[in-house]
Design a protein around this motif. Structure first.
Motif, PDB file in Angstrom:
ATOM      1  N   VAL A  48     -23.118 -10.514 -12.157  1.00 15.86           N
ATOM      2  CA  VAL A  48     -23.099 -10.923 -13.719  1.00 15.86           C
ATOM      3  C   VAL A  48     -21.804 -10.865 -13.745  1.00 15.86           C
ATOM      4  O   VAL A  48     -20.721 -11.395 -14.300  1.00 15.86           O
ATOM      5  N   ALA A  49     -21.946  -9.241 -14.469  1.00 20.35           N
ATOM      6  CA  ALA A  49     -20.386  -9.025 -15.014  1.00 20.35           C
ATOM      7  C   ALA A  49     -19.031  -9.005 -14.569  1.00 20.35           C
ATOM      8  O   ALA A  49     -18.316  -9.095 -15.131  1.00 20.35           O
ATOM      9  N   SER A  75     -30.163 -18.540 -12.457  1.00 19.93           N
ATOM     10  CA  SER A  75     -29.531 -17.236 -13.575  1.00 19.93           C
ATOM     11  C   SER A  75     -28.470 -17.377 -12.938  1.00 19.93           C
ATOM     12  O   SER A  75     -27.154 -17.093 -13.780  1.00 19.93           O
ATOM     13  N   LEU A  76     -28.636 -16.531 -11.546  1.00 14.47           N
ATOM     14  CA  LEU A  76     -27.002 -15.728 -10.956  1.00 14.47           C
ATOM     15  C   LEU A  76     -26.307 -17.269 -10.451  1.00 14.47           C
ATOM     16  O   LEU A  76     -24.995 -16.827 -10.899  1.00 14.47           O
ATOM     17  N   VAL A  81     -22.274 -16.940 -10.099  1.00 11.71           N
ATOM     18  CA  VAL A  81     -22.446 -16.097  -8.828  1.00 11.71           C
ATOM     19  C   VAL A  81     -23.424 -16.065  -7.233  1.00 11.71           C
ATOM     20  O   VAL A  81     -23.509 -17.319  -7.594  1.00 11.71           O
ATOM     21  N   ASN A  82     -22.649 -16.477  -6.346  1.00  8.98           N
ATOM     22  CA  ASN A  82     -22.779 -17.116  -4.556  1.00  8.98           C
ATOM     23  C   ASN A  82     -24.385 -16.338  -4.818  1.00  8.98           C
ATOM     24  O   ASN A  82     -24.232 -14.768  -4.294  1.00  8.98           O
ATOM     25  N   VAL A  83     -25.476 -16.857  -4.272  1.00 10.83           N
ATOM     26  CA  VAL A  83     -26.404 -16.307  -3.903  1.00 10.83           C
ATOM     27  C   VAL A  83     -27.365 -16.918  -2.915  1.00 10.83           C
ATOM     28  O   VAL A  83     -27.945 -16.744  -1.770  1.00 10.83           O
ATOM     29  N   ASP A  84     -25.877 -17.077  -1.425  1.00  8.31           N
ATOM     30  CA  ASP A  84     -26.207 -17.138  -0.088  1.00  8.31           C
ATOM     31  C   ASP A  84     -26.535 -15.940   0.548  1.00  8.31           C
ATOM     32  O   ASP A  84     -28.219 -15.694   1.507  1.00  8.31           O
ATOM     33  N   GLY A  85     -26.104 -14.897  -0.071  1.00 10.99           N
ATOM     34  CA  GLY A  85     -26.613 -13.646   0.893  1.00 10.99           C
ATOM     35  C   GLY A  85     -28.042 -12.939  -0.006  1.00 10.99           C
ATOM     36  O   GLY A  85     -28.455 -12.064   0.550  1.00 10.99           O
ATOM     37  N   VAL A  86     -28.573 -13.446  -0.421  1.00 12.94           N
ATOM     38  CA  VAL A  86     -29.829 -13.110  -0.847  1.00 12.94           C
ATOM     39  C   VAL A  86     -31.138 -13.932  -0.586  1.00 12.94           C
ATOM     40  O   VAL A  86     -31.241 -15.563  -0.306  1.00 12.94           O
ATOM     41  N   ALA A 280     -28.664  -8.402 -18.572  1.00  8.11           N
ATOM     42  CA  ALA A 280     -26.620  -9.306 -18.008  1.00  8.11           C
ATOM     43  C   ALA A 280     -27.333 -10.309 -19.343  1.00  8.11           C
ATOM     44  O   ALA A 280     -25.336 -10.941 -19.751  1.00  8.11           O
ATOM     45  N   SER A 281     -28.123 -10.724 -20.322  1.00  6.13           N
ATOM     46  CA  SER A 281     -27.685 -11.766 -20.828  1.00  6.13           C
ATOM     47  C   SER A 281     -26.992 -11.392 -22.501  1.00  6.13           C
ATOM     48  O   SER A 281     -25.995 -11.322 -23.172  1.00  6.13           O
TER      49      SER A 281
END
Length: 296
Positions: A48-49, A75-76, A81-86, A280-281
């Motif tokens: 996120v940062a 939230s990501l 943030v691309n989360v395809d790898g999660v 992160a918030s």
């Protein structure tokens, strides 16, 4: 999942508990305010940062098949943030309980949940999609095998390997030697055998950044050792400040900044984070952080 910055790491659901004083063994204390819930985990925080700092970011990790996992992914995505790898796996999403006192200091207890499944196989499966990566970042909240595999993949594709060895764990000497930079705090530096107060010295990594909390950071390369002061702020909550530093550092390196300039931007991001509540918030965009830094 192609992106210039790839982050491999943990994803947690954070619960922040404000306390008036630290309880002693056997003592029952009432909370000083409501429980706050939000996204956490070093991998998620740093992704996120980096995204808020302007980088195109992909995250590799795991969440559970529970509401916390769905919330984390949402939230990501909202933060770019691309989360395809999660991966979404049977089991519980990682969880962190964070006690924060009135001075902003914290104590953190972590249940890793499915973060413990992020291993060498996870890295190998994801690495074939990293061809566009210029910086790959990993932290100590995944297994040694995963960290070593990330370093190996970076050597294979020529990506810059940034290692935040927090919390500290033993990794291969080749992994440390690949790190550019190795990012640690004073405690972790001591565990590796590094003296950040020395004007010069050897390092097991290509380059080194030691974060010193309110005393700033030390940057050490083959040609320079430079101490960067911290930004003066009123501390609200130190949770996730180190992750704000590391994620911003990775984003600036991917954008072409040298290590000293990237670390300077990272100190401003960390200062912004400690002046706000949460992990992160508490992070700001690049414009918000630059405005904040100019005001100080």
């Amino acid at each position: 999942m192609t992106a210039p910055v790839v982050v491999v790491g943990s994803i947690n659901a954070d619960e922040t508990l404000p306390v008036a004083t630290w309880p002693t063994p056997g003592e029952t204390s009432l909370l000083a305010g409501p429980v706050r819930r939000g996204l956490g985990g070093k991998g998620a925080n740093q992704a996120v940062a980096a995204a808020l700092a302007g980088a195109d970011v992909a995250l590799v990790g795991a969440v559970g098949e529970d509401a916390s996992g769905a919330d984390a992914l949402r939230s990501l995505r909202d933060d770019g943030v691309n989360v395809d790898g999660v991966r979404t796996l049977a089991g519980a999403t990682g969880r962190a309980l964070i006690l924060v006192d009135p001075h902003g200091e914290n104590l953190i207890l972590v249940d890793p949940g499915v973060n413990a499944v992020v291993d060498e196989g996870t890295v190998r499966a994801a690495a074939r999609h990293w061809t566009a990566a210029t910086v790959v970042l990993v932290q100590g909240e995944v297994s040694r095998a995963a960290i070593d595999a990330v370093a190996h993949s970076c050597r294979a594709i020529g990506a810059r390997f940034v290692l935040n060895l927090a919390p500290f764990l033993e990794v291969d000497a080749d992994t440390l030697a690949t790190a550019d930079p190795l990012v640690v705090n004073e405690i972790e530096a001591a565990q590796i055998g590094i003296d950040p107060t020395a004007e010069a010295g050897t390092s097991p990594a290509r380059s080194l950044v030691v974060t010193l909390g309110g005393d700033g950071a030390v940057v050490r390369t083959a040609s320079v050792t430079e101490r960067l002061p911290a930004r003066p702020v009123e501390v609200v909550d130190t949770t996730g400040a180190g992750d704000a530093f590391v994620g911003t550092l990775a984003a600036r390196l991917a954008a072409g900044a040298d290590l000293v300039a990237a670390a300077g931007a990272a100190t401003a991001a960390a200062a912004y984070a400690v002046a706000h509540s949460g992990a992160a918030s508490s992070y700001g965009t690049r414009n918000q952080i630059e405005h904040f830094a100019r005001a100080r």
